[in-house]
Design an enzyme around this catalytic site. Sequence first.
Site, PDB file in Angstrom:
ATOM      1  N   GLU A  85      13.828 -73.159  71.954  1.00 52.53           N
ATOM      2  CA  GLU A  85      12.487 -73.467  71.446  1.00 52.53           C
ATOM      3  C   GLU A  85      12.533 -74.670  70.504  1.00 52.53           C
ATOM      4  O   GLU A  85      12.199 -74.560  69.315  1.00 52.53           O
ATOM      5  CB  GLU A  85      11.872 -72.255  70.749  1.00 52.53           C
ATOM      6  CG  GLU A  85      11.542 -71.136  71.716  1.00 52.53           C
ATOM      7  CD  GLU A  85      10.689 -70.035  71.097  1.00 52.53           C
ATOM      8  OE1 GLU A  85      10.676 -69.910  69.868  1.00 52.53           O
ATOM      9  OE2 GLU A  85      10.040 -69.304  71.857  1.00 52.53           O
ATOM     10  N   GLU A 124      10.912 -66.155  78.024  1.00 53.31           N
ATOM     11  CA  GLU A 124      10.870 -65.056  77.053  1.00 53.31           C
ATOM     12  C   GLU A 124       9.483 -64.431  77.053  1.00 53.31           C
ATOM     13  O   GLU A 124       8.471 -65.140  77.098  1.00 53.31           O
ATOM     14  CB  GLU A 124      11.105 -65.569  75.624  1.00 53.31           C
ATOM     15  CG  GLU A 124      12.490 -66.041  75.301  1.00 53.31           C
ATOM     16  CD  GLU A 124      12.603 -66.450  73.822  1.00 53.31           C
ATOM     17  OE1 GLU A 124      11.791 -65.998  72.988  1.00 53.31           O
ATOM     18  OE2 GLU A 124      13.505 -67.240  73.519  1.00 53.31           O
TER      19      GLU A 124
HETATM   20  C1  GAL Z   1      11.148 -66.802  70.135  1.00 53.21           C
HETATM   21  C2  GAL Z   1      12.610 -67.092  70.033  1.00 53.21           C
HETATM   22  C3  GAL Z   1      13.470 -65.857  70.126  1.00 53.21           C
HETATM   23  C4  GAL Z   1      12.876 -64.751  69.310  1.00 53.21           C
HETATM   24  C5  GAL Z   1      11.479 -64.477  69.802  1.00 53.21           C
HETATM   25  C6  GAL Z   1      10.811 -63.353  69.043  1.00 53.21           C
HETATM   26  O1  GAL Z   1      10.442 -67.687  69.314  1.00 53.21           O
HETATM   27  O2  GAL Z   1      13.030 -68.021  70.982  1.00 53.21           O
HETATM   28  O3  GAL Z   1      14.750 -66.181  69.647  1.00 53.21           O
HETATM   29  O4  GAL Z   1      12.854 -65.127  67.979  1.00 53.21           O
HETATM   30  O5  GAL Z   1      10.680 -65.620  69.631  1.00 53.21           O
HETATM   31  O6  GAL Z   1       9.480 -63.143  69.469  1.00 53.21           O
END
Ligand code: GAL
Length: 662
Positions: free
Chosen positions: A148, A305
């Site tokens: 990110e 994610e």
């Molecule tokens: C994203 C990140 C992950 C984790 C996730 C939690 O921003 O890439 O590492 O922190 O959010 O929602």
Amino acid sequence: MRGLPGISLGCDYNFEQWPPEVWAEDVVLMREAGIDLVAVNIFGWSSIEPRPGEYDFTALDRVIGLLHRHGIRINLGTGTSSPPPWLTTRHPEILPVMADGTTRSPGGRQAWCPSSPVFRRHALALVEQVARRYGSHPAVVLWHVSNELGCHNALCYDEASAAAFRRWLEQRYVSIEALNKAWGTAFWSQRYDDWSEISPPRLALSARNPAQLVDFQRFSSDELLGWYRAEAAVLRRHTTAPVTTNFMVTAHIRNLDYWSWAPEMDVIANDHYLDHRLGDPVAELSFAADLTRGLAGGAPWMLMEQSAGAVNWQPHNLAKLPGQMLRNSLTHVARGADSLCFFQWRASVQGAEKFHSALVPHAGTDTVAWREVLDLSATLTTLDEVAGTTVRADVALLFSWESWWSADTEARPSQDVRYLAQVHAAYNAIRELGATADVVAPGADLSRYRLVVVPCLHMVSDADAAGLGAYVAGGGHAVVTFYSGIVDRSDRVRLGGYPGAFRDLLGVVAEEFFPLLPGDRVRLAGGGSAELWTERLRTTTAKTIDTYADGPLPGVPAITRNTHGEGAAWYVATALDPPSLRDLMDVALHEAGVRPIGAPGDGSVEVVRRAGGGRSYIFVINHGTQPIEYAATGRELTTGAAVSGLLRVPAGAVRVVREEPS
Ligand code: GAL
């Protein structure tokens, strides 16, 4: 995903948090859950380089080997996302500096300045080691640069950033005179005599120069993209596997112009979390998915994610209701994702994200959450044949990060007019009418769309404005909403009346903005209402469709329609209430010949078609509390049932039909 058949299921695996006994249990469970793609080494730096220049790959080797032996493919992180304490201790100059000049300490994550040469040197040395070691590993099917990029550190105001910003400006403007002109520095005695006098737009006593702010956003986006390129260049010397990084196409992050990033990714990957601070988080999910597909040029993309349940970073972290995780997941698939990954595999017991959900929850596998994971996995298996098909849309919505930056700048007509909220309002109207929209860049080829929606496109180039004009003149249809076309790419107001760049196309001219106070509403003669914004508008060639019945401008046009060449362009000069906006979009859709595949409603039922290779699939997602029926013929993939004429979708369920002629 290349090398992975069907719709793949994956997760982040932060194995560093667990002893090896747990790893062994994890791979067995991953197999049970049908996980095919696992991201490792995302935050690995302090584990694999515990001391400067001393690398220890013992644990990473073991985990990669273990996953490989179990037939699980790897999405390998370069590990550079968060520098280890030894680096920030030895080199505190790499720490990010905020707009107010304060330095952020390590102790969280991403504590590095994107322009820091020291950070870059150490991080590239790490990438070199990781790439050399695993570049030809047969299990590594994807490389995951950093994590990110710009989530926390996109805008850095230290001296290294200042120097890089100056170099970037020199390249862009060549002469200091050109910069002065572009930034309008004659105002408030800001004229620069030399590049060295320019700083990042650190907090000042008053509003800052808006053109400088926009350029700093552009620079910051380019700077991180440059960093992505630097990591990717190292990887490409050692691997032929695709390289990507996870985008944050989401409501609360706006610092990177992903239109310029997208062409450099081998696979477009997005991270998405439901945001319960928004009015309609599910509609925002659909929007983000459609925008991600736009970034992928319409091709299938990957969800890198999402969460199985609650996140941990909102004021109130709502768990997902039964069936919600499946519905959210299949909304991404319906809108073009061929790969669904989760953050993270196993819920942490320590660290800042210990209350973030995971595929394996704290309570273990005898849980509703785990059974839902198994259910999702089984469902995805039935959808494998959908992979590779693409979404069909007759409507395009123009989206621009630059417009977001310039529309939401410090000194503006109304702080309550926010770019993304206006984009969401227009998008939601289309979605609630059952139509699918591609979300594309202002300069995109519009020729295949029947209707183009242009919400609040505040900053637009001459060429992109001309492109929209030519599209309409050639027979296209457009709906443009207020605060569009106002400034050029130097954030300079277009003279002669608003909406500047779109005056001729829309056949209107506005002399003055009349924003409304929070809570104030105006009525329209046609029966609707509006808030936030009105403007003293008159028509030149357009026809008035509706006027204000009260408010500061009674009798003044609020909605207009202009015939332009072979096509037509609507202008909505105010923030219509949702039903009125929907009614207007309904008329525009019909006039443009768009036949929505979903029924009009409140957005709780989504219908999206994916097609390709002679196959066609209808996704019907029922987010609502009532069963629904949808006219379809074919075979339902998730249940295997034949559908002849009428598909029943229970409340909260998703059905996917491979369509056959009835
Ligand atoms: C994203 C990140 C992950 C984790 C996730 C939690 O921003 O890439 O590492 O922190 O959010 O929602």
